[in-house]
Design an enzyme around this catalytic site. Sequence first.
Site, PDB file in Angstrom:
ATOM      1  N   LYS A 106       6.539   0.825  -1.747  1.00  0.00           N
ATOM      2  CA  LYS A 106       6.891   0.507  -0.361  1.00  0.00           C
ATOM      3  C   LYS A 106       8.371   0.232  -0.302  1.00  0.00           C
ATOM      4  CE  LYS A 106       4.677  -0.087   3.595  1.00  0.00           C
ATOM      5  NZ  LYS A 106       3.376   0.484   3.974  1.00  0.00           N
TER       6      LYS A 106
HETATM    7  N1  GLU Z   1       3.153   3.432   5.962  1.00  0.00           N
HETATM    8  C1  GLU Z   1       1.827   3.959   5.897  1.00  0.00           C
HETATM    9  C2  GLU Z   1       0.894   2.970   5.219  1.00  0.00           C
HETATM   10  O1  GLU Z   1       1.154   1.800   5.185  1.00  0.00           O
HETATM   11  C3  GLU Z   1       1.775   5.358   5.306  1.00  0.00           C
HETATM   12  C4  GLU Z   1       2.172   5.493   3.886  1.00  0.00           C
HETATM   13  C5  GLU Z   1       2.287   6.945   3.415  1.00  0.00           C
HETATM   14  O2  GLU Z   1       1.897   7.843   4.129  1.00  0.00           O
HETATM   15  O3  GLU Z   1       2.797   7.120   2.314  1.00  0.00           O
HETATM   16  O4  GLU Z   1      -0.163   3.307   4.771  1.00  0.00           O
END
Ligand code: GLU
Length: 446
Positions: A106
């Site tokens: 993240k």
């Molecule tokens: N930000 C989204 C989540 O928290 C998508 C993450 C992604 O597609 O890599 O799942």
Amino acid sequence: MQTNSAAFLESVDHNFRHAMSFLELPEGLAERIIQCNSTYTVRFGVRLRGRMYSFVGWRSVHSEHWEPVKGGIRYASNADAEEVEALAALMTLKCSLVDVPFGGSKGALKIDPREWTPQELERITRRFTQELNKRGLIGPGVNVPAPDIGTGEREMAWMVDEYRRANPTEVINSRACVTGKPLSKGGIAGRTEATGRGVQFAIQSFLRDTRTPGLNGRRDLTGASVTVQGFGNVGYHAAKLLSEDDGARVTVVVERDGYVANPEGLSIEALKQHQTRTGSILGFEGATSFAGDMSGMEQSCDVLIPAAMENAIHAENAECIKAHLVVEAANGPVYFEADKMLRSRGVTILPDLYVNAGGVVVSYFEWVKNLTHIPFGLRERRRRERRNHTIATALERMTGKEFPADMRDEFLEGGAEIDLVRSGLEDVMRSTWTPCRPDGTATGTR
Ligand code: GLU
């Protein structure tokens, strides 16, 4: 006093340990799994408005048991390293639950995107991408960012472009360095709606399963009242799909400056247009506005969908929640103590790891599309159309009647990319809900 992100990290840790207590793992293994492998802090300067501005961001890699690692990048003024680590851990667990082959990661940039023009944001995003690239924190085989709060297709387009410039010899697979891109930059149809659509499939799976209590015994959403907290990408799509396809009444929508309510059900599309035009949901003519009132989530409803930030439901407001079903569309919206309080009152909670996995599932489809260099369905679509046409003609000849005109087009259609993406997402959400055959044996993985 504990910060919000420290509480969030504690909540993720607590839930993980609770889950692990049901397994007999060798000593020390659970500890190894939950620890975040690395968190990189990046500080950089960008010359804007005639002076130098400093920015700070993070990219946390929680687990590389599968590579690349995957997870969104958030732009928020209250972001910090602890929040990013908690979110990265959730990504590892989420990917593994829905069986997509990624480790968890993240990122965040501590910035309020509303304070900058698009041109300024572009320069900041490109600079951030250069920093990630230098440290091997972006790339199709190592780390693949995606949108999150405060970012979207536009930021992903800037990132892929900057990555391609910085790696001119790796052009063949470079579009797979981020997901959630616009279609013109190698994105996939249905990615923007994916998390909201996943929320819809999650609720449908829950209601369909007769082992669950359903909605006070009911197995559909027709006429059920729904409160949605957070009217960004996820909240908007979930509200739209549940009201348009499942007959739910979205009676309350909550945002950071108050809430709007209409017991008959809000027109979601009109509310979105109002928000886009004015910058707020308040003042929408199809509802009563409650400016500055933070009690929106506490209004009576059948289903509450927190679709904004972590810890939205905490020990102080959990007692005031009146919903029968809480659907965690955001990451970590129910603090672990609040979770216990709600459950002790008989409230059912559908967990975020499952509910909001639709985004990363369709990101997986996009990444595969970028690496295979072939659009979904390209090889089969016309063949399927011809076969369907043959079946329709045979039915007409056998019965002497014409194929119903209102079904003809849908029946003949061979499956555009958007249909295949939605069908793939539905399959993942349904098979994740029911991982066992009736005899208890596993159905196997994808
Ligand atoms: N930000 C989204 C989540 O928290 C998508 C993450 C992604 O597609 O890599 O799942």
